[in-house]
Design a protein around this motif. Structure first.
Motif, short mmCIF file in Angstrom:
data_model
loop_
_atom_site.label_atom_id
_atom_site.label_comp_id
_atom_site.label_asym_id
_atom_site.label_seq_id
_atom_site.Cartn_x
_atom_site.Cartn_y
_atom_site.Cartn_z
N ILE A 195 3.72 0.16 -9.27
CA ILE A 195 3.56 -0.51 -7.98
C ILE A 195 4.84 -0.36 -7.17
N GLU A 196 4.71 0.12 -5.93
CA GLU A 196 5.84 0.15 -5.02
C GLU A 196 5.92 -1.20 -4.32
N VAL A 197 7.03 -1.88 -4.48
CA VAL A 197 7.18 -3.20 -3.88
C VAL A 197 7.71 -3.03 -2.45
N ILE A 198 6.83 -3.13 -1.47
CA ILE A 198 7.24 -3.00 -0.08
C ILE A 198 7.87 -4.30 0.39
N ASP A 199 7.26 -5.40 -0.03
CA ASP A 199 7.71 -6.72 0.42
C ASP A 199 7.76 -7.64 -0.80
N THR A 200 8.94 -8.16 -1.09
CA THR A 200 9.06 -9.01 -2.29
C THR A 200 8.39 -10.37 -2.08
N ASP A 201 8.01 -10.66 -0.83
CA ASP A 201 7.30 -11.91 -0.56
C ASP A 201 5.81 -11.80 -0.92
N ALA A 202 5.35 -10.61 -1.18
CA ALA A 202 3.97 -10.45 -1.68
C ALA A 202 4.04 -10.45 -3.21
N GLU A 203 4.55 -11.57 -3.76
CA GLU A 203 4.83 -11.66 -5.19
C GLU A 203 3.64 -12.19 -5.98
N GLY A 204 2.79 -13.00 -5.30
CA GLY A 204 1.69 -13.63 -6.02
C GLY A 204 0.76 -12.59 -6.63
N ARG A 205 0.47 -11.55 -5.83
CA ARG A 205 -0.46 -10.52 -6.31
C ARG A 205 0.14 -9.74 -7.48
N LEU A 206 1.48 -9.68 -7.53
CA LEU A 206 2.11 -8.95 -8.65
C LEU A 206 1.90 -9.70 -9.96
N ILE A 207 2.20 -10.99 -9.94
CA ILE A 207 2.08 -11.74 -11.21
C ILE A 207 0.61 -11.94 -11.58
N LEU A 208 -0.25 -12.06 -10.56
CA LEU A 208 -1.69 -12.19 -10.85
C LEU A 208 -2.25 -10.91 -11.43
N ALA A 209 -1.71 -9.77 -10.99
CA ALA A 209 -2.15 -8.49 -11.54
C ALA A 209 -2.01 -8.52 -13.05
N ASN B 135 2.37 -2.93 -2.77
CA ASN B 135 1.93 -4.33 -2.77
C ASN B 135 1.69 -4.88 -1.36
N PHE B 136 2.01 -4.09 -0.35
CA PHE B 136 1.77 -4.56 1.02
C PHE B 136 1.67 -3.34 1.92
N SER B 137 0.74 -3.40 2.86
CA SER B 137 0.49 -2.26 3.73
C SER B 137 1.57 -2.12 4.80
N GLY B 138 2.29 -3.20 5.09
CA GLY B 138 3.18 -3.21 6.24
C GLY B 138 2.43 -3.62 7.49
N THR C 182 14.38 -7.96 -7.65
CA THR C 182 13.67 -6.74 -7.30
C THR C 182 13.84 -6.50 -5.80
N LYS C 183 14.05 -5.24 -5.43
CA LYS C 183 14.33 -4.92 -4.02
C LYS C 183 13.12 -4.25 -3.38
N PRO C 184 12.97 -4.47 -2.06
CA PRO C 184 11.93 -3.72 -1.36
C PRO C 184 12.18 -2.23 -1.57
N GLY C 185 11.14 -1.52 -1.92
CA GLY C 185 11.29 -0.09 -2.22
C GLY C 185 11.31 0.20 -3.71
N ASP C 186 11.61 -0.79 -4.51
CA ASP C 186 11.59 -0.57 -5.96
C ASP C 186 10.18 -0.25 -6.44
N VAL C 187 10.10 0.55 -7.47
CA VAL C 187 8.82 0.79 -8.13
C VAL C 187 8.85 0.05 -9.46
N ILE C 188 7.84 -0.76 -9.70
CA ILE C 188 7.78 -1.55 -10.92
C ILE C 188 6.55 -1.16 -11.74
N GLY C 189 6.52 -1.61 -12.98
CA GLY C 189 5.35 -1.37 -13.83
C GLY C 189 4.44 -2.57 -13.83
N SER C 190 3.39 -2.51 -14.62
CA SER C 190 2.47 -3.63 -14.74
C SER C 190 1.89 -3.64 -16.15
#
Ligand code: BES
Ligand code: MN
Ligand code: ZN
Length: 456
Positions: free
Chosen positions: A294-308, A388-391, A280-288
């Motif tokens: 969810i717009e993935v700004i930073d792929t390193d903020a991954e924990g909150r994605l899987i926890l969601a 997923n991240f404010s920047g 998944t790339k920064p900027g991608d929009v994913i589902g849940s």
């Protein structure tokens, strides 16, 4: 669906599926089919063009049994997704009258040199084809349900080992796909190792359970950061990014050993966060799982994605009285509290009181941080429901918690523990940082206090 692998021409089954790409040399296939069915090869060639999802059925007799061959078109230069879709379409369209013993052959030069990716894609497609989207409808028609197929997949002997890995991957992945755990899938895309979604349940044997506790643990088995890759200095420590998952597993094990009179659910989304062309790339929009995008700004903020996905799954499928998640979620929490306490976030003051007391008693301390709605504006996205991240690195542990809150379906007794600073620690017992098991004694003590309160 049961799958087996073999390296022999699978003819003992009721129907043989032969996937065929357009524009390849099909002579080997047509002569096989001609030999089996007695239909002249030229005739078959004229009728079957191997277009995407084209199905051509042929019949033959073997040992007094009538059997079928399905030539399955894949279109020109098929990608793995085209292979997946062709198989999915075959099962979806024909599930009512497909025989239950099927085989798939990759033995006729009808697949790439190493057929493993196609094995995975075909297994994905076969499973998805049988996926019953109306699972929860009560007025089911019998033709909606796919029969329980036995499927034998044939590949050449030299590719058996690779195909076996691909088969495992294909099966693991598709359950998660079928459940709609889109955010977990998005994180796992960059890894060779398939994700897992672990659901555990402990119920006391005798007593009526006092309460239902839902525990959700972050199970990132290695966090490279993904394409938003981490610096290398401390990256090796990111094997500990499953500390929340470990705490959930350990808590349920201890609770079961102690036969606590509580009903406990454990949900663990588990995956690697890794780097690959498919990541998944920064900027991608994913589902849940919840449905929000969810717009993935930073792929390193991954924990909150899987926890969601894990949180919504726990709430929707188990409706627990109390919902607690544990995660090595943010560096920000370490910068805030150091390695002296876990961050605690909750929408329920009574629960905060109980967890804080358990923390003091066990020495596994927590410190509460706010969940004011003002922080929500940090997660506004222009293109998706949220990002997923404010920047903005300020208040990172809080904005991470606010992100999770968007997926708890307004559960009234939720607590999130950010244990990034606590899951591993320096100690006299090892020369480097090592795992602490933080959270297990805390949660067992908390549950014990619930039991004691109920008795009092
Ligand atoms: N697993 C890390 C958090 C972490 C960092 C745990 C250090 C233990 C030690 C998490 O997935 C992460 O990378 N968080 C980022 C989030 C940021 C990109 C919004 C962080 O905290 O820097
Ligand atoms: Mn990360
Ligand atoms: Zn992480």
């Amino acid at each position: 669906m049961q799958f087996t692998l073999s390296h022999q021409a699978p003819i003992s089954t009721d129907a043989l599926i032969v996937p065929v790409a357009q524009g390849t040399n099909l002579d080997a296939i047509f002569s096989l089919v001609a030999e089996k069915t007695g239909v002249p090869a030229d005739l078959i060639k004229g009728d079957f063009k191997a277009g995407a999802k084209e199905i051509h059925t042929l019949y033959f007799n073997e040992n007094q049994q009538s059997k079928r061959i399905f030539l399955l078109g894949l279109g020109e230069a098929p990608r793995t997704i085209d292979v997946l879709n062709a198989f999915r379409s075959l099962v979806f369209k024909r599930k009512a009258n497909l025989p239950t013993n099927l085989s798939v052959s990759f033995l006729h030069k009808n697949a790439p040199d190493n057929p493993a990716p196609w094995v995975e894609a075909s297994v994905n497609g076969l499973l998805l084809g049988g996926y019953d989207i109306g699972l929860y409808k009560t007025d089911k028609k019998p033709e909606d349900a796919a029969p329980d197929f036995n499927i034998e997949i044939a590949v050449s002997e030299e590719h058996l080992a690779a195909a076996s890995e691909a088969l495992k991957r294909g099966q693991a992945f598709e359950k998660i796909h079928g459940l709609g755990l889109h955010a977990l899938i998005a994180v796992s895309r960059g890894s060779e190792n398939p994700p897992a979604f672990i659901v555990m349940e402990y119920k006391p044997k005798s007593d009526q359970p006092l309460k239902k506790i839902g525990l959700v643990g972050k199970g990132v088995t290695f966090d490279t950061g993904g394409l938003s890759i981490k610096p290398s200095t401390n990256m090796h420590l990111m094997k500990s990014d499953m500390g929340g998952a470990a705490a959930v597993l350990g808590t349920i094990e201890v609770a079961a050993k102690l036969q606590l009179p509580l009903h406990i659910i454990g949900v663990i989304p588990a995956t690697e966060n890794s780097v690959d062309a498919l990541s998944t790339k920064p900027g991608d929009v994913i589902g849940s799982y919840q449905g929000k995008t969810i717009e993935v700004i930073d792929t390193d903020a991954e924990g909150r994605l899987i926890l969601a996905d894990g949180l919504t799954y726990a709430v929707r499928n188990f409706a627990p009285d109390v919902l607690i998640d544990l995660a090595t979620l943010t560096g920000s929490c370490i910068r805030t509290l150091g390695t002296y306490a876990g961050g605690l976030f909750s929408n329920n003051d009574a629960l905060v009181g109980q967890l804080n007391e358990a923390g003091e008693r066990t020495g596994e301390r927590l410190w509460r941080l706010p969940l004011w709605d003002d922080y929500n504006k940090e997660l506004k996205s222009d293109v998706a429901d949220l990002k997923n991240f404010s920047g903005n690195p300020a208040a990172g542990a809080i904005t991470a918690a606010k992100f999770l809150e968007a997926f708890i379906e307004k559960h009234p007794a939720w607590a999130h523990m950010d244990i990034a600073g606590m899951a591993i620690a320096d100690s006299e017992f090892s020369s480097q940082k090592s795992a602490t098991g933080f959270g297990i004694r805390l949660l067992i003590d908390y549950m014990q206090s619930l039991i004691n309160d109920a008795k009092a």
